[in-house]
Scaffold this motif. Structure first.
Motif, PDB file in Angstrom:
ATOM      1  N   LEU A   1      43.348  41.626  57.635  1.00  0.00           N
ATOM      2  CA  LEU A   1      43.412  40.711  56.493  1.00  0.00           C
ATOM      3  C   LEU A   1      43.615  41.507  55.219  1.00  0.00           C
ATOM      4  N   GLU A   2      44.013  40.811  54.179  1.00  0.00           N
ATOM      5  CA  GLU A   2      44.060  41.456  52.861  1.00  0.00           C
ATOM      6  C   GLU A   2      43.297  40.589  51.872  1.00  0.00           C
ATOM      7  N   VAL A   3      42.633  41.263  50.936  1.00  0.00           N
ATOM      8  CA  VAL A   3      41.758  40.552  50.004  1.00  0.00           C
ATOM      9  C   VAL A   3      41.819  41.244  48.638  1.00  0.00           C
ATOM     10  N   ARG A   4      41.750  40.422  47.597  1.00  0.00           N
ATOM     11  CA  ARG A   4      41.736  40.980  46.240  1.00  0.00           C
ATOM     12  C   ARG A   4      40.505  41.867  46.036  1.00  0.00           C
ATOM     13  N   GLU A   5      40.712  42.955  45.330  1.00  0.00           N
ATOM     14  CA  GLU A   5      39.588  43.852  45.062  1.00  0.00           C
ATOM     15  C   GLU A   5      38.471  43.128  44.304  1.00  0.00           C
ATOM     16  N   SER A   6      38.842  42.158  43.464  1.00  0.00           N
ATOM     17  CA  SER A   6      37.826  41.465  42.646  1.00  0.00           C
ATOM     18  C   SER A   6      37.100  40.347  43.401  1.00  0.00           C
ATOM     19  N   ASN A   7      37.525  40.064  44.635  1.00  0.00           N
ATOM     20  CA  ASN A   7      36.922  38.944  45.374  1.00  0.00           C
ATOM     21  C   ASN A   7      35.648  39.409  46.082  1.00  0.00           C
ATOM     22  N   ILE A   8      34.589  39.511  45.299  1.00  0.00           N
ATOM     23  CA  ILE A   8      33.323  40.062  45.793  1.00  0.00           C
ATOM     24  C   ILE A   8      32.743  39.245  46.969  1.00  0.00           C
ATOM     25  N   PRO A   9      32.691  37.892  46.863  1.00  0.00           N
ATOM     26  CA  PRO A   9      32.125  37.133  47.986  1.00  0.00           C
ATOM     27  C   PRO A   9      32.882  37.352  49.290  1.00  0.00           C
ATOM     28  N   ALA A  10      34.223  37.314  49.231  1.00  0.00           N
ATOM     29  CA  ALA A  10      35.019  37.474  50.461  1.00  0.00           C
ATOM     30  C   ALA A  10      34.851  38.887  51.028  1.00  0.00           C
ATOM     31  N   LYS A  11      34.887  39.891  50.158  1.00  0.00           N
ATOM     32  CA  LYS A  11      34.739  41.274  50.640  1.00  0.00           C
ATOM     33  C   LYS A  11      33.369  41.453  51.311  1.00  0.00           C
ATOM     34  N   ALA A  12      32.344  40.867  50.687  1.00  0.00           N
ATOM     35  CA  ALA A  12      30.992  41.005  51.262  1.00  0.00           C
ATOM     36  C   ALA A  12      30.911  40.297  52.608  1.00  0.00           C
ATOM     37  N   LEU A  13      31.539  39.120  52.690  1.00  0.00           N
ATOM     38  CA  LEU A  13      31.530  38.373  53.959  1.00  0.00           C
ATOM     39  C   LEU A  13      32.213  39.188  55.055  1.00  0.00           C
ATOM     40  N   TYR A  14      33.384  39.739  54.738  1.00  0.00           N
ATOM     41  CA  TYR A  14      34.129  40.499  55.746  1.00  0.00           C
ATOM     42  C   TYR A  14      33.360  41.767  56.162  1.00  0.00           C
ATOM     43  N   GLN A  15      32.796  42.446  55.188  1.00  0.00           N
ATOM     44  CA  GLN A  15      32.066  43.683  55.520  1.00  0.00           C
ATOM     45  C   GLN A  15      30.838  43.367  56.369  1.00  0.00           C
ATOM     46  N   LYS A  16      30.211  42.240  56.054  1.00  0.00           N
ATOM     47  CA  LYS A  16      29.047  41.836  56.848  1.00  0.00           C
ATOM     48  C   LYS A  16      29.443  41.532  58.299  1.00  0.00           C
ATOM     49  N   HIS A  17      30.694  41.106  58.481  1.00  0.00           N
ATOM     50  CA  HIS A  17      31.217  40.807  59.813  1.00  0.00           C
ATOM     51  C   HIS A  17      31.827  42.034  60.491  1.00  0.00           C
ATOM     52  N   GLY A  18      31.725  43.195  59.861  1.00  0.00           N
ATOM     53  CA  GLY A  18      32.194  44.415  60.515  1.00  0.00           C
ATOM     54  C   GLY A  18      33.631  44.798  60.219  1.00  0.00           C
ATOM     55  N   PHE A  19      34.264  44.132  59.254  1.00  0.00           N
ATOM     56  CA  PHE A  19      35.597  44.576  58.839  1.00  0.00           C
ATOM     57  C   PHE A  19      35.442  45.848  58.008  1.00  0.00           C
ATOM     58  N   ARG A  20      36.404  46.778  58.152  1.00  0.00           N
ATOM     59  CA  ARG A  20      36.362  47.995  57.341  1.00  0.00           C
ATOM     60  C   ARG A  20      37.672  48.140  56.577  1.00  0.00           C
ATOM     61  N   VAL A  21      37.582  48.788  55.439  1.00  0.00           N
ATOM     62  CA  VAL A  21      38.772  48.981  54.601  1.00  0.00           C
ATOM     63  C   VAL A  21      39.626  50.087  55.210  1.00  0.00           C
ATOM     64  N   VAL A  22      40.907  49.788  55.478  1.00  0.00           N
ATOM     65  CA  VAL A  22      41.780  50.808  56.050  1.00  0.00           C
ATOM     66  C   VAL A  22      42.865  51.258  55.067  1.00  0.00           C
ATOM     67  N   HIS A  23      43.072  50.469  54.016  1.00  0.00           N
ATOM     68  CA  HIS A  23      44.121  50.840  53.064  1.00  0.00           C
ATOM     69  C   HIS A  23      43.931  50.029  51.785  1.00  0.00           C
ATOM     70  N   ARG A  24      44.435  50.554  50.693  1.00  0.00           N
ATOM     71  CA  ARG A  24      44.438  49.792  49.441  1.00  0.00           C
ATOM     72  C   ARG A  24      45.863  49.730  48.924  1.00  0.00           C
ATOM     73  N   ARG A  25      46.391  48.532  48.729  1.00  0.00           N
ATOM     74  CA  ARG A  25      47.719  48.388  48.123  1.00  0.00           C
ATOM     75  C   ARG A  25      47.540  48.301  46.611  1.00  0.00           C
ATOM     76  N   GLN A  26      48.052  49.323  45.948  1.00  0.00           N
ATOM     77  CA  GLN A  26      47.849  49.421  44.503  1.00  0.00           C
ATOM     78  C   GLN A  26      48.561  48.283  43.764  1.00  0.00           C
ATOM     79  N   GLN A  27      47.843  47.655  42.859  1.00  0.00           N
ATOM     80  CA  GLN A  27      48.426  46.658  41.946  1.00  0.00           C
ATOM     81  C   GLN A  27      49.218  45.587  42.699  1.00  0.00           C
ATOM     82  N   TYR A  28      48.706  45.151  43.796  1.00  0.00           N
ATOM     83  CA  TYR A  28      49.437  44.261  44.702  1.00  0.00           C
ATOM     84  C   TYR A  28      49.440  42.806  44.227  1.00  0.00           C
ATOM     85  N   TYR A  29      48.287  42.346  43.743  1.00  0.00           N
ATOM     86  CA  TYR A  29      48.160  40.938  43.354  1.00  0.00           C
ATOM     87  C   TYR A  29      48.321  40.788  41.850  1.00  0.00           C
ATOM     88  N   ARG A  30      48.942  39.678  41.436  1.00  0.00           N
ATOM     89  CA  ARG A  30      48.912  39.385  40.004  1.00  0.00           C
ATOM     90  C   ARG A  30      47.636  38.610  39.711  1.00  0.00           C
TER      91      ARG A  30
END
Ligand SMILES: CC(C)(COP(=O)(O)OP(=O)(O)OC[C@H]1O[C@@H](n2cnc3c(N)ncnc32)[C@H](O)[C@@H]1OP(=O)(O)O)[C@@H](O)C(=O)NCCC(=O)NCCS
Length: 153
Positions: free
Chosen positions: A107-136
């Motif tokens: 999946l991909e998620v905005r860096e600023s989307n704290i609730p979604a990132k926390a949910l995914y990390q709690k479910h065992g998702f790990r960050v594998v890459h960061r696309r710089q300046q990807y979202y407007r």
């Protein structure tokens, strides 16, 4: 938490889903995107979370190709957020994708989307890459996308 069902989305649900989408996302999908795009291919899985047959409180759009699951969209009605429903819905998505043969989920998620990132990390998702300046952003700036993966094997 009340009883719930996670069942395939029906065309009659699109109006309700669109209303949730517009309130849940900064850049929402349109009604036609919600209605058509996930139904074009048989490897898409679109399910709704409901507490009664007519009370939809969330949904997800995902697909699975060659063992790779991908989250396309997931949202909980803002009126129901923070009550554990996102956890329930993500569990349902993982179960669905595992059932159709996914070895991993991406999946991909905005860096600023704290609730979604926390949910995914709690479910065992790990960050594998960061696309710089990807979202407007709403203010015209851009922000990074986090690419996250969860292994199912
Ligand atoms: C992301 C989203 C689906 C989470 O749904 P939710 O029902 O609010 O989440 P839950 O109540 O099940 O919370 C599950 C976990 O998510 C995290 N979380 C949820 N809301 C949070 C918040 N406001 N701040 C920090 N973490 C949060 C926590 O880890 C939480 O676990 P905890 O309660 O044990 O701390 C929901 O916020 C949403 O629909 N957001 C808008 C759409 C969106 O951003 N989709 C994802 C796009 S990639």
């Amino acid at each position: 938490m009340s009883d719930y069902q996670i069942t395939p989305l029906d065309h009659d649900d699109i109006e309700r889903i669109t209303a949730i989408e517009q309130r849940a996302h900064l850049f929402p999908w349109s009604a036609s995107q919600l209605a058509v795009s996930p139904r074009q291919f048989d490897y898409h899985y679109v399910l709704r979370l409901a507490t009664t047959p007519s009370t939809i409180i969330g949904y997800f759009y995902a697909r699975c190709i060659a063992g790779e699951g991908e989250v396309l969209n997931i949202a909980i009605d803002p009126d129901y957020q923070g009550q554990g429903w996102g956890w329930v819905l993500l569990n349902g998505m993982i179960t669905t994708l595992r059932h159709v043969g996914a070895d991993s989920i991406w999946l991909e998620v905005r860096e600023s989307n704290i609730p979604a990132k926390a949910l995914y990390q709690k479910h065992g998702f790990r960050v594998v890459h960061r696309r710089q300046q990807y979202y407007r952003c709403a203010d015209g700036h851009r922000e990074d996308a986090w690419i996250m993966e969860k292994r199912l094997t």
